[in-house]
Motif scaffolding. Structure first.
Motif, PDB file in Angstrom:
ATOM      1  N   PRO A   1       0.806  -1.225   0.000  1.00 20.18           N
ATOM      2  CA  PRO A   1       0.000   0.000   0.000  1.00 20.18           C
ATOM      3  C   PRO A   1       0.838   1.273   0.000  1.00 20.18           C
ATOM      4  CG  PRO A   1      -0.856  -1.574   1.583  1.00 20.18           C
ATOM      5  CD  PRO A   1       0.462  -2.119   1.108  1.00 20.18           C
ATOM      6  N   VAL A   2       1.957   1.239   0.723  1.00 18.02           N
ATOM      7  CA  VAL A   2       2.814   2.428   0.788  1.00 18.02           C
ATOM      8  C   VAL A   2       3.456   2.702  -0.566  1.00 18.02           C
ATOM      9  CG1 VAL A   2       4.804   3.471   1.934  1.00 18.02           C
ATOM     10  CG2 VAL A   2       3.264   1.984   3.228  1.00 18.02           C
ATOM     11  N   SER A   3       3.976   1.649  -1.197  1.00 17.21           N
ATOM     12  CA  SER A   3       4.621   1.834  -2.497  1.00 17.21           C
ATOM     13  C   SER A   3       3.615   2.312  -3.545  1.00 17.21           C
ATOM     14  CB  SER A   3       5.276   0.531  -2.965  1.00 17.21           C
ATOM     15  OG  SER A   3       4.313  -0.462  -3.246  1.00 17.21           O
ATOM     16  N   THR A   4       2.390   1.781  -3.493  1.00 20.26           N
ATOM     17  CA  THR A   4       1.366   2.198  -4.453  1.00 20.26           C
ATOM     18  C   THR A   4       0.994   3.660  -4.269  1.00 20.26           C
ATOM     19  OG1 THR A   4       0.465  -0.042  -4.442  1.00 20.26           O
ATOM     20  CG2 THR A   4      -0.914   1.666  -5.391  1.00 20.26           C
ATOM     21  N   LEU A   5       0.919   4.076  -3.009  1.00 21.27           N
ATOM     22  CA  LEU A   5       0.577   5.466  -2.705  1.00 21.27           C
ATOM     23  C   LEU A   5       1.605   6.413  -3.322  1.00 21.27           C
ATOM     24  CD1 LEU A   5      -1.690   6.830  -1.027  1.00 21.27           C
ATOM     25  CD2 LEU A   5      -0.046   6.984   0.853  1.00 21.27           C
ATOM     26  N   PHE A   6       2.877   6.102  -3.144  1.00 22.96           N
ATOM     27  CA  PHE A   6       3.931   6.988  -3.643  1.00 22.96           C
ATOM     28  C   PHE A   6       4.153   6.835  -5.147  1.00 22.96           C
ATOM     29  CE2 PHE A   6       4.857   7.015   0.903  1.00 22.96           C
ATOM     30  CZ  PHE A   6       5.067   8.372   1.111  1.00 22.96           C
ATOM     31  N   LEU A   7       3.986   5.629  -5.679  1.00 21.14           N
ATOM     32  CA  LEU A   7       4.073   5.455  -7.127  1.00 21.14           C
ATOM     33  C   LEU A   7       2.926   6.178  -7.822  1.00 21.14           C
ATOM     34  CD1 LEU A   7       5.085   1.687  -7.511  1.00 21.14           C
ATOM     35  CD2 LEU A   7       6.454   3.681  -8.138  1.00 21.14           C
ATOM     36  N   GLY A   8       1.739   6.143  -7.198  1.00 20.26           N
ATOM     37  CA  GLY A   8       0.589   6.853  -7.753  1.00 20.26           C
ATOM     38  C   GLY A   8       0.838   8.352  -7.814  1.00 20.26           C
ATOM     39  N   ALA A   9       1.489   8.882  -6.782  1.00 22.62           N
ATOM     40  CA  ALA A   9       1.813  10.315  -6.771  1.00 22.62           C
ATOM     41  C   ALA A   9       2.887  10.644  -7.802  1.00 22.62           C
ATOM     42  CB  ALA A   9       2.276  10.719  -5.375  1.00 22.62           C
ATOM     43  N   LEU A  10       3.889   9.772  -7.897  1.00 23.53           N
ATOM     44  CA  LEU A  10       5.025  10.028  -8.786  1.00 23.53           C
ATOM     45  C   LEU A  10       4.659   9.876 -10.259  1.00 23.53           C
ATOM     46  CD1 LEU A  10       8.122  10.530  -8.986  1.00 23.53           C
ATOM     47  CD2 LEU A  10       8.405   8.039  -8.940  1.00 23.53           C
ATOM     48  N   ILE A  11       3.901   8.821 -10.591  1.00 25.11           N
ATOM     49  CA  ILE A  11       3.633   8.503 -11.993  1.00 25.11           C
ATOM     50  C   ILE A  11       2.284   9.049 -12.469  1.00 25.11           C
ATOM     51  CG2 ILE A  11       3.314   6.605 -13.642  1.00 25.11           C
ATOM     52  CD1 ILE A  11       5.221   4.953 -11.893  1.00 25.11           C
ATOM     53  N   LEU A  12       1.269   8.957 -11.605  1.00 28.15           N
ATOM     54  CA  LEU A  12      -0.082   9.344 -12.015  1.00 28.15           C
ATOM     55  C   LEU A  12      -0.489  10.734 -11.551  1.00 28.15           C
ATOM     56  CD1 LEU A  12      -1.900   5.967 -11.156  1.00 28.15           C
ATOM     57  CD2 LEU A  12      -0.986   6.681 -13.370  1.00 28.15           C
ATOM     58  N   GLY A  13       0.311  11.318 -10.659  1.00 29.23           N
ATOM     59  CA  GLY A  13      -0.043  12.629 -10.132  1.00 29.23           C
ATOM     60  C   GLY A  13      -1.154  12.582  -9.104  1.00 29.23           C
ATOM     61  N   GLU A  14      -1.408  11.398  -8.515  1.00 34.69           N
ATOM     62  CA  GLU A  14      -2.428  11.287  -7.472  1.00 34.69           C
ATOM     63  C   GLU A  14      -1.912  11.960  -6.203  1.00 34.69           C
ATOM     64  OE1 GLU A  14      -3.333   7.171  -6.986  1.00 34.69           O
ATOM     65  OE2 GLU A  14      -4.464   7.025  -8.868  1.00 34.69           O
ATOM     66  N   PRO A  15      -2.731  12.815  -5.566  1.00 30.60           N
ATOM     67  CA  PRO A  15      -2.253  13.547  -4.391  1.00 30.60           C
ATOM     68  C   PRO A  15      -2.084  12.632  -3.180  1.00 30.60           C
ATOM     69  CG  PRO A  15      -4.599  13.935  -4.719  1.00 30.60           C
ATOM     70  CD  PRO A  15      -4.131  13.144  -5.911  1.00 30.60           C
ATOM     71  N   ILE A  16      -1.123  12.967  -2.346  1.00 28.55           N
ATOM     72  CA  ILE A  16      -0.956  12.288  -1.058  1.00 28.55           C
ATOM     73  C   ILE A  16      -1.323  13.280   0.033  1.00 28.55           C
ATOM     74  CG2 ILE A  16       0.644  11.163   0.528  1.00 28.55           C
ATOM     75  CD1 ILE A  16       2.315  10.305  -1.820  1.00 28.55           C
ATOM     76  N   THR A  17      -2.342  12.955   0.805  1.00 29.38           N
ATOM     77  CA  THR A  17      -2.800  13.848   1.868  1.00 29.38           C
ATOM     78  C   THR A  17      -2.537  13.219   3.231  1.00 29.38           C
ATOM     79  OG1 THR A  17      -5.036  12.918   1.948  1.00 29.38           O
ATOM     80  CG2 THR A  17      -4.631  14.674   0.340  1.00 29.38           C
ATOM     81  N   ALA A  18      -2.666  14.032   4.252  1.00 28.18           N
ATOM     82  CA  ALA A  18      -2.458  13.545   5.622  1.00 28.18           C
ATOM     83  C   ALA A  18      -3.479  12.465   5.972  1.00 28.18           C
ATOM     84  CB  ALA A  18      -2.555  14.716   6.600  1.00 28.18           C
ATOM     85  N   ILE A  19      -4.717  12.618   5.470  1.00 26.61           N
ATOM     86  CA  ILE A  19      -5.753  11.621   5.753  1.00 26.61           C
ATOM     87  C   ILE A  19      -5.409  10.283   5.116  1.00 26.61           C
ATOM     88  CG2 ILE A  19      -8.166  11.014   5.319  1.00 26.61           C
ATOM     89  CD1 ILE A  19      -8.894  13.923   5.641  1.00 26.61           C
TER      90      ILE A  19
END
Length: 301
Positions: free
Chosen positions: A263-281
């Motif tokens: 889950p952690v790698s997907t969260l950061f890969l999503g931000a890096l490659i797809l531009g999905e935001p990472i929020t505190a929530i």
């Protein structure tokens, strides 16, 4: 003698751990690749059809290799392998890719990570297994984290987030049932043999579905073919075998714990490659789910 054996043992463990982590990251990356493919006029039927079309040759080679010298499966075992292939890899993957059309890659991986908790709940409901207090706590922590991220994404991602979440949730439940059903068969015919057979069944079902429903979709841009090959080889075939190697080196429990990086790698890969935001929530929800799964693993240990 003892001092020389200890570093070798630690080195073997660390190498096994590294293999398991790489496998977990690559398998989680399928969600990222799927989101990239969805930028083209491709639906879930086409996506999973292409994925399994390119993955089938690898699993077929392993299946034939494991078949040589092994006792042939009984008719009953063949039926069980077929059911497991359709349930654990065909249905589960199809529902997963359906859900990815509507939700972020990070949320998808978070929901799929609830699979161990569904195994526990199904065991309690249908197999009479008692859920201990620590396990109840772990379940509550897991689901609190997922609901937190789901509500957050529903507010920012539109009205289809609950639908996509429901598809991925059904995928996780389907895979949990597969895990429960496969236990006795794995012990008798071996994990690698079962996975190879089940993946061949799943691949055949996915390809047949594609040919029946989307035969015209064979004509796709070169990028779709390239991403599909990557999805099949790097995010499907390779993680399966890396995980098997890791289980042999550090055991199922250690390999399973390494999956927590998913889950952690997907969260950061999503931000890096797809531009999905990472929020505190999102980070808080992911942390809760990881904490809950860790509690479950400690109970199992």
């Amino acid at each position: 003698m003892t001092s020389s054996a200890s570093p070798l043992s630690r080195q073997a463990y660390l190498s096994g751990l590294a293999i398991a982590i790489v496998g977990a990251i690559l398998f989680s990356a399928k969600a990222i690749v799927a989101k990239l493919i969805y930028r083209y006029p491709v639906d879930a039927v086409t996506l999973i059809g292409f994925r399994m079309l390119f993955a089938l040759p690898f699993f077929a080679v392993v299946a034939v290799w494991k078949m040589r010298g092994a006792a042939p499966l009984s008719w009953h075992d063949r039926m069980r392998v077929t059911i497991l292939g359709l349930l654990g890899y065909y249905l589960s993957s199809f529902l997963d890719f359906l859900g990815l059309q509507y939700i972020t890659a990070g949320l998808e991986r978070l929901i799929l990570f609830l699979t161990p908790s569904f195994v526990l709940l199904i065991s309690a409901l249908f197999l009479g297994k008692r859920i201990a207090r620590l396990e109840w706590l772990a379940l509550c922590v897991c689901y609190a984290g997922t609901v937190l991220v789901l509500l957050h994404d529903a507010k920012t991602g539109g009205s289809n987030v609950p639908l996509g979440g429901a598809f991925v949730l059904a995928s996780a439940v389907s895979y949990a049932v597969y895990l429960l059903m496969s236990g006795e068969l794995v012990r008798r015919i071996g994990a690698l043999r079962l996975v190879a057979y089940a993946m061949c069944v799943s691949s055949a079902a996915c390809i047949l579905q594609f040919l029946l429903l989307r035969p015209e979709a064979l004509a796709q841009p070169g990028a779709v073919y390239g991403l599909s090959v990557f999805n099949a080889v790097v995010c499907t075939v390779l993680p399966v075998f890396l995980t098997m190697i890791a289980v042999e080196r550090i055991g199922a429990a250690g390999a399973s714990l390494s999956g927590m990086v998913g889950p952690v790698s997907t969260l950061f890969l999503g931000a890096l490659i797809l531009g999905e935001p990472i929020t505190a929530i999102q980070l808080a929800g992911t942390g809760l789910v990881l904490a809950g799964i860790y509690l479950l693993s400690k109970k199992k240990g």
